[in-house]
Write a protein that holds these residues in place. Structure first.
Motif, PDB file in Angstrom:
ATOM      1  N   SER A  87       0.830  -1.198   0.000  1.00  0.00           N
ATOM      2  CA  SER A  87       0.000   0.000   0.000  1.00  0.00           C
ATOM      3  C   SER A  87       0.871   1.257   0.000  1.00  0.00           C
ATOM      4  N   TRP A  88       0.471   2.232  -0.811  1.00  0.00           N
ATOM      5  CA  TRP A  88       1.169   3.518  -0.849  1.00  0.00           C
ATOM      6  C   TRP A  88       1.053   4.223   0.503  1.00  0.00           C
ATOM      7  N   ARG A  89      -0.084   3.984   1.174  1.00  0.00           N
ATOM      8  CA  ARG A  89      -0.266   4.554   2.523  1.00  0.00           C
ATOM      9  C   ARG A  89       0.851   4.114   3.463  1.00  0.00           C
ATOM     10  N   VAL A 127       3.882   3.316   2.650  1.00  0.00           N
ATOM     11  CA  VAL A 127       5.111   4.042   2.296  1.00  0.00           C
ATOM     12  C   VAL A 127       5.044   5.458   2.871  1.00  0.00           C
ATOM     13  N   ARG A 128       3.904   6.110   2.684  1.00  0.00           N
ATOM     14  CA  ARG A 128       3.749   7.482   3.209  1.00  0.00           C
ATOM     15  C   ARG A 128       3.862   7.495   4.736  1.00  0.00           C
ATOM     16  N   ALA A 129       3.270   6.473   5.369  1.00  0.00           N
ATOM     17  CA  ALA A 129       3.303   6.421   6.836  1.00  0.00           C
ATOM     18  C   ALA A 129       4.745   6.274   7.322  1.00  0.00           C
ATOM     19  N   THR A 169      11.526  13.162  -8.121  1.00  0.00           N
ATOM     20  CA  THR A 169      10.746  13.842  -9.161  1.00  0.00           C
ATOM     21  C   THR A 169       9.905  14.958  -8.538  1.00  0.00           C
ATOM     22  N   ALA A 170       9.350  14.676  -7.356  1.00  0.00           N
ATOM     23  CA  ALA A 170       8.472  15.664  -6.715  1.00  0.00           C
ATOM     24  C   ALA A 170       9.223  16.939  -6.324  1.00  0.00           C
ATOM     25  N   ILE A 171      10.550  16.802  -6.041  1.00  0.00           N
ATOM     26  CA  ILE A 171      11.283  18.029  -5.665  1.00  0.00           C
ATOM     27  C   ILE A 171      11.852  18.759  -6.884  1.00  0.00           C
ATOM     28  N   THR A 214      -2.711  15.968 -14.087  1.00  0.00           N
ATOM     29  CA  THR A 214      -3.459  15.079 -14.977  1.00  0.00           C
ATOM     30  C   THR A 214      -3.495  13.698 -14.346  1.00  0.00           C
ATOM     31  N   ARG A 215      -4.678  13.143 -14.201  1.00  0.00           N
ATOM     32  CA  ARG A 215      -4.826  11.852 -13.532  1.00  0.00           C
ATOM     33  C   ARG A 215      -5.600  10.881 -14.411  1.00  0.00           C
ATOM     34  N   SER A 216      -5.361   9.600 -14.175  1.00  0.00           N
ATOM     35  CA  SER A 216      -6.084   8.568 -14.897  1.00  0.00           C
ATOM     36  C   SER A 216      -6.963   7.819 -13.883  1.00  0.00           C
ATOM     37  N   VAL A 255      -5.356  24.878  -1.742  1.00  0.00           N
ATOM     38  CA  VAL A 255      -4.798  23.529  -1.884  1.00  0.00           C
ATOM     39  C   VAL A 255      -3.466  23.522  -2.651  1.00  0.00           C
ATOM     40  N   PRO A 256      -2.496  24.357  -2.250  1.00  0.00           N
ATOM     41  CA  PRO A 256      -1.243  24.368  -3.019  1.00  0.00           C
ATOM     42  C   PRO A 256      -0.484  23.052  -2.925  1.00  0.00           C
ATOM     43  N   PHE A 257      -0.815  22.238  -1.922  1.00  0.00           N
ATOM     44  CA  PHE A 257      -0.109  20.965  -1.756  1.00  0.00           C
ATOM     45  C   PHE A 257      -1.001  19.773  -2.075  1.00  0.00           C
ATOM     46  N   GLY A 258      -2.090  20.018  -2.779  1.00  0.00           N
ATOM     47  CA  GLY A 258      -2.925  18.920  -3.248  1.00  0.00           C
ATOM     48  C   GLY A 258      -3.876  18.387  -2.197  1.00  0.00           C
ATOM     49  N   TRP A 259      -4.298  17.144  -2.416  1.00  0.00           N
ATOM     50  CA  TRP A 259      -5.384  16.564  -1.643  1.00  0.00           C
ATOM     51  C   TRP A 259      -4.991  15.195  -1.056  1.00  0.00           C
ATOM     52  N   ALA A 260      -5.582  14.880   0.083  1.00  0.00           N
ATOM     53  CA  ALA A 260      -5.415  13.541   0.664  1.00  0.00           C
ATOM     54  C   ALA A 260      -6.042  12.524  -0.299  1.00  0.00           C
ATOM     55  N   PRO A 261      -5.553  11.314  -0.381  1.00  0.00           N
ATOM     56  CA  PRO A 261      -4.455  10.749   0.421  1.00  0.00           C
ATOM     57  C   PRO A 261      -3.081  10.908  -0.228  1.00  0.00           C
ATOM     58  N   THR A 262      -2.961  11.771  -1.272  1.00  0.00           N
ATOM     59  CA  THR A 262      -1.642  11.928  -1.903  1.00  0.00           C
ATOM     60  C   THR A 262      -1.113  13.345  -1.702  1.00  0.00           C
ATOM     61  N   THR A 263      -1.618  14.013  -0.657  1.00  0.00           N
ATOM     62  CA  THR A 263      -1.158  15.387  -0.431  1.00  0.00           C
ATOM     63  C   THR A 263       0.359  15.410  -0.233  1.00  0.00           C
ATOM     64  N   CYS A 264       0.972  16.537  -0.592  1.00  0.00           N
ATOM     65  CA  CYS A 264       2.433  16.671  -0.561  1.00  0.00           C
ATOM     66  C   CYS A 264       2.989  16.362   0.834  1.00  0.00           C
ATOM     67  N   ILE A 265       4.000  15.503   0.888  1.00  0.00           N
ATOM     68  CA  ILE A 265       4.591  15.188   2.196  1.00  0.00           C
ATOM     69  C   ILE A 265       5.579  16.273   2.628  1.00  0.00           C
ATOM     70  N   GLY A 266       5.939  17.163   1.681  1.00  0.00           N
ATOM     71  CA  GLY A 266       6.958  18.175   1.991  1.00  0.00           C
ATOM     72  C   GLY A 266       6.375  19.567   2.185  1.00  0.00           C
ATOM     73  N   ALA A 267       5.060  19.652   2.475  1.00  0.00           N
ATOM     74  CA  ALA A 267       4.421  20.970   2.556  1.00  0.00           C
ATOM     75  C   ALA A 267       5.112  21.882   3.581  1.00  0.00           C
TER      76      ALA A 267
HETATM   77  C1  HEM Z   1       6.659  24.840  -2.188  1.00  0.00           C
HETATM   78  C2  HEM Z   1       7.056  23.591  -2.379  1.00  0.00           C
HETATM   79  C3  HEM Z   1       6.174  22.471  -2.838  1.00  0.00           C
HETATM   80  C4  HEM Z   1       4.989  22.495  -3.546  1.00  0.00           C
HETATM   81  C5  HEM Z   1       4.231  23.709  -4.069  1.00  0.00           C
HETATM   82  C6  HEM Z   1       4.561  21.121  -3.707  1.00  0.00           C
HETATM   83  C7  HEM Z   1       3.387  20.734  -4.340  1.00  0.00           C
HETATM   84  C8  HEM Z   1       2.968  19.432  -4.465  1.00  0.00           C
HETATM   85  C9  HEM Z   1       1.734  19.016  -5.096  1.00  0.00           C
HETATM   86  C10 HEM Z   1       0.708  19.950  -5.720  1.00  0.00           C
HETATM   87  C11 HEM Z   1       1.672  17.656  -5.031  1.00  0.00           C
HETATM   88  C12 HEM Z   1       0.565  16.761  -5.588  1.00  0.00           C
HETATM   89  C13 HEM Z   1      -0.387  16.374  -4.472  1.00  0.00           C
HETATM   90  C14 HEM Z   1      -1.578  15.548  -4.959  1.00  0.00           C
HETATM   91  O1  HEM Z   1      -1.370  14.562  -5.680  1.00  0.00           O
HETATM   92  O2  HEM Z   1      -2.713  15.893  -4.627  1.00  0.00           O
HETATM   93  C15 HEM Z   1       2.871  17.202  -4.353  1.00  0.00           C
HETATM   94  C16 HEM Z   1       3.164  15.883  -4.094  1.00  0.00           C
HETATM   95  C17 HEM Z   1       4.324  15.452  -3.487  1.00  0.00           C
HETATM   96  N1  HEM Z   1       5.327  16.229  -2.970  1.00  0.00           N
HETATM   97 FE1  HEM Z   1       5.382  18.257  -2.956  1.00  0.00          FE
HETATM   98  N2  HEM Z   1       5.489  20.299  -3.119  1.00  0.00           N
HETATM   99  C18 HEM Z   1       6.489  21.075  -2.571  1.00  0.00           C
HETATM  100  C19 HEM Z   1       7.590  20.632  -1.858  1.00  0.00           C
HETATM  101  C20 HEM Z   1       7.914  19.322  -1.615  1.00  0.00           C
HETATM  102  C21 HEM Z   1       9.069  18.874  -0.857  1.00  0.00           C
HETATM  103  C22 HEM Z   1      10.066  19.800  -0.178  1.00  0.00           C
HETATM  104  C23 HEM Z   1       9.031  17.491  -0.856  1.00  0.00           C
HETATM  105  C24 HEM Z   1       9.952  16.486  -0.221  1.00  0.00           C
HETATM  106  C25 HEM Z   1      11.110  16.774   0.291  1.00  0.00           C
HETATM  107  C26 HEM Z   1       7.846  17.086  -1.617  1.00  0.00           C
HETATM  108  C27 HEM Z   1       7.463  15.779  -1.841  1.00  0.00           C
HETATM  109  C28 HEM Z   1       6.288  15.401  -2.454  1.00  0.00           C
HETATM  110  C29 HEM Z   1       5.897  14.014  -2.661  1.00  0.00           C
HETATM  111  C30 HEM Z   1       6.675  12.766  -2.266  1.00  0.00           C
HETATM  112  C31 HEM Z   1       4.667  14.047  -3.303  1.00  0.00           C
HETATM  113  C32 HEM Z   1       3.826  12.826  -3.749  1.00  0.00           C
HETATM  114  C33 HEM Z   1       2.879  12.469  -2.616  1.00  0.00           C
HETATM  115  C34 HEM Z   1       2.042  11.239  -2.945  1.00  0.00           C
HETATM  116  O3  HEM Z   1       1.831  10.937  -4.123  1.00  0.00           O
HETATM  117  O4  HEM Z   1       1.587  10.563  -1.982  1.00  0.00           O
HETATM  118  N3  HEM Z   1       7.203  18.221  -2.061  1.00  0.00           N
HETATM  119  N4  HEM Z   1       3.642  18.295  -4.012  1.00  0.00           N
END
Ligand code: HEM
Length: 409
Positions: A70-72, A74-76, A221-223, A289-291, A349-361
């Motif tokens: 489960s991705w959960r 990994v996130r946990a 990739t996310a960073i 973009t999501r599938s 929602v600059p960091f998205g939505w649960a359960p995939t909200t950004c872990i680095g917010a």
């Molecule tokens: C201002 C800085 C940042 C912004 C604006 C940002 C924004 C986002 C957004 C919009 C998503 C998609 C969320 C969704 O799918 O609903 C995301 C996912 C993610 N971010 Fe960030 N992010 C930032 C910084 C970071 C940092 C510093 C890290 C890690 C060191 C990080 C790690 C991740 C990861 C791992 C995901 C995927 C989460 C998942 O799929 O469960 N992000 N981020």
């Protein structure tokens, strides 16, 4: 009245239709646009509630289906580590890396978008995977560079066969650096580190090496994108708003930088508002973009497995149904007493939505505050042709012609 940004045709169309059609509608490509806050929240929860990490490569090679992880889970494993990586000691190290990267860019002509990207992204690499050799770090940096070049190009890049091959080669190189690190730690040949790779080492027995590499690569990739894109937009706002630059300077000059390490958002409230407003105004990426992983049912529409949908923090942040004067950059809207606000949480929602909200917010926000501190107290940006700079909406919001120099104050 603010000068409107150049808008990609797609953004303009989605925005107009979203306002006219209540936020959920079929686009001209047959995909579903989900730009209404509750619907976006719901579709993400439905689509990713049971997300697992597939072990595609190993399954293909061995002709079997491995046990899902489960991705959960990994996130946990990441979240407590992320808290440690946001403590005062780790943030001090992040600030030191950002300082070194900025020093290396002093007193020479710069593309300020690239500067913001490189400083943020490269400073974050050890948060994801620490302890790499210089050669291994260089492989990751090359891969990040390629991802950024694709993200920052206004026109889709037309890559030749050889360029595509080179890109795959670079990607494989970055993957092999991660592979060596994971293997080395698992076998005790390399030390364990305080980074986001470490919890994945503990999950290796259930994940297997390929899925573990995928998990670490997902963070790399996310960073490579959102943090630097937000930083570039923040420098753009800082450079064209002397009143706000002065307010931030007054606040940040009175705070010893060490105080920012543990609690940046609390000790620098004016700067925090500036950062929050930058993330509202220019939230990267503009569209996700999501599938559909399964058949999905919303109140307003349904999707069959495999159909695509779009969500967009940017469009939600610019919807006059949820925000007063959404196209006006006003950090003071975040004051509880502001005429513009406050706004409901679901529409920010600059960091998205649960359960995939950004872990680095939290860390991402802190990094932007640190960058403000550097720019307001230690360095100065001189924009080469301020009148030529304009905001362009592409995959991310992008200040174009944003060139200049970085000098010490
Ligand atoms: C201002 C800085 C940042 C912004 C604006 C940002 C924004 C986002 C957004 C919009 C998503 C998609 C969320 C969704 O799918 O609903 C995301 C996912 C993610 N971010 Fe960030 N992010 C930032 C910084 C970071 C940092 C510093 C890290 C890690 C060191 C990080 C790690 C991740 C990861 C791992 C995901 C995927 C989460 C998942 O799929 O469960 N992000 N981020």
């Amino acid at each position: 009245m603010e000068t409107p940004p150049d808008e990609l045709e797609f953004v303009r169309l989605m925005r107009t239709r979203s306002h006219a059609e209540g936020g959920v509608f079929r686009t001209h490509t047959g995909d579903l646009g989900v730009f209404e806050p509750e619907a976006a929240q719901k579709i993400n929860a439905l689509n990713y509630g049971d997300l697992t990490l597939p072990d595609k490569l190993a399954d293909l090679l061995r002709g079997r289906t491995s046990d899902p992880v489960s991705w959960r889970e990994v996130r946990a494993a990441w979240l407590p580590q992320m808290r440690r990586l946001s403590d005062a000691e780790s943030v001090a190290k992040l600030a030191a890396r950002m300082g070194d990267l900025l020093e290396a860019r002093l007193d020479r002509p710069l593309d300020l978008v690239w500067m913001a990207q490189e400083v943020c992204t490269q400073a974050l690499i050890p948060v994801v995977v620490a302890g790499l050799s210089a050669a291994e770090t260089a492989r990751i940096v090359r891969d990040q560079h390629l991802k950024l070049a694709r993200l920052l190009s206004i026109e889709p890049l037309r890559e030749t066969f050889w360029e595509e091959l080179r890109a795959i080669w670079i990607q494989v190189g970055a993957g092999s650096a991660v592979r060596r690190e994971l293997r080395g730690r698992a076998k005790g040949r390399r030390p364990r580190q305080a980074d986001l790779t470490d919890p994945i080492v503990d999950l290796l027995p259930s994940l297997g090496l390929d899925r573990a590499i995928d998990a670490v690569t997902a963070v790399l990739t996310a960073i490579a994108g959102p943090p630097g894109a937000a930083a570039a937009c923040m420098l753009y706002e800082l450079s064209r708003r002397p009143d706000w630059a002065e307010r931030l300077t007054t606040e940040l000059e009175s705070i010893p930088v060490e105080e920012l390490y543990g609690a940046a958002t609390r000790v620098a409230p004016v700067t925090h508002r500036f950062v929050k407003e930058t993330l509202r105004m220019w939230s990267p990426p503009l569209f996700l973009t999501r599938s559909a992983r399964t058949d999905l049912q919303l109140e307003q529409a349904s999707l069959k497995t495999g159909e695509r949908y779009f969500v967009s923090p940017y469009l939600i942040h610019h919807d006059p149904k949820h925000w007063k004067d959404p196209d006006t950059f006003d950090p003071d809207r975040w004051l509880a007493t502001a005429p513009h606000g406050p706004c409901s949480g679901a529409a920010y929602v600059p960091f998205g939505w649960a359960p995939t909200t950004c872990i680095g917010a939290g860390l991402g926000t802190t990094q932007l505050i640190l960058l403000c501190h550097f720019m307001c107290t230690r360095y100065r940006i001189q924009v080469l042709e301020p009148e030529a700079v304009r905001m362009m909406l592409a995959a991310v919001a992008l200040p174009v012609n944003f060139r200049g120099t970085l000098t010490r104050r």
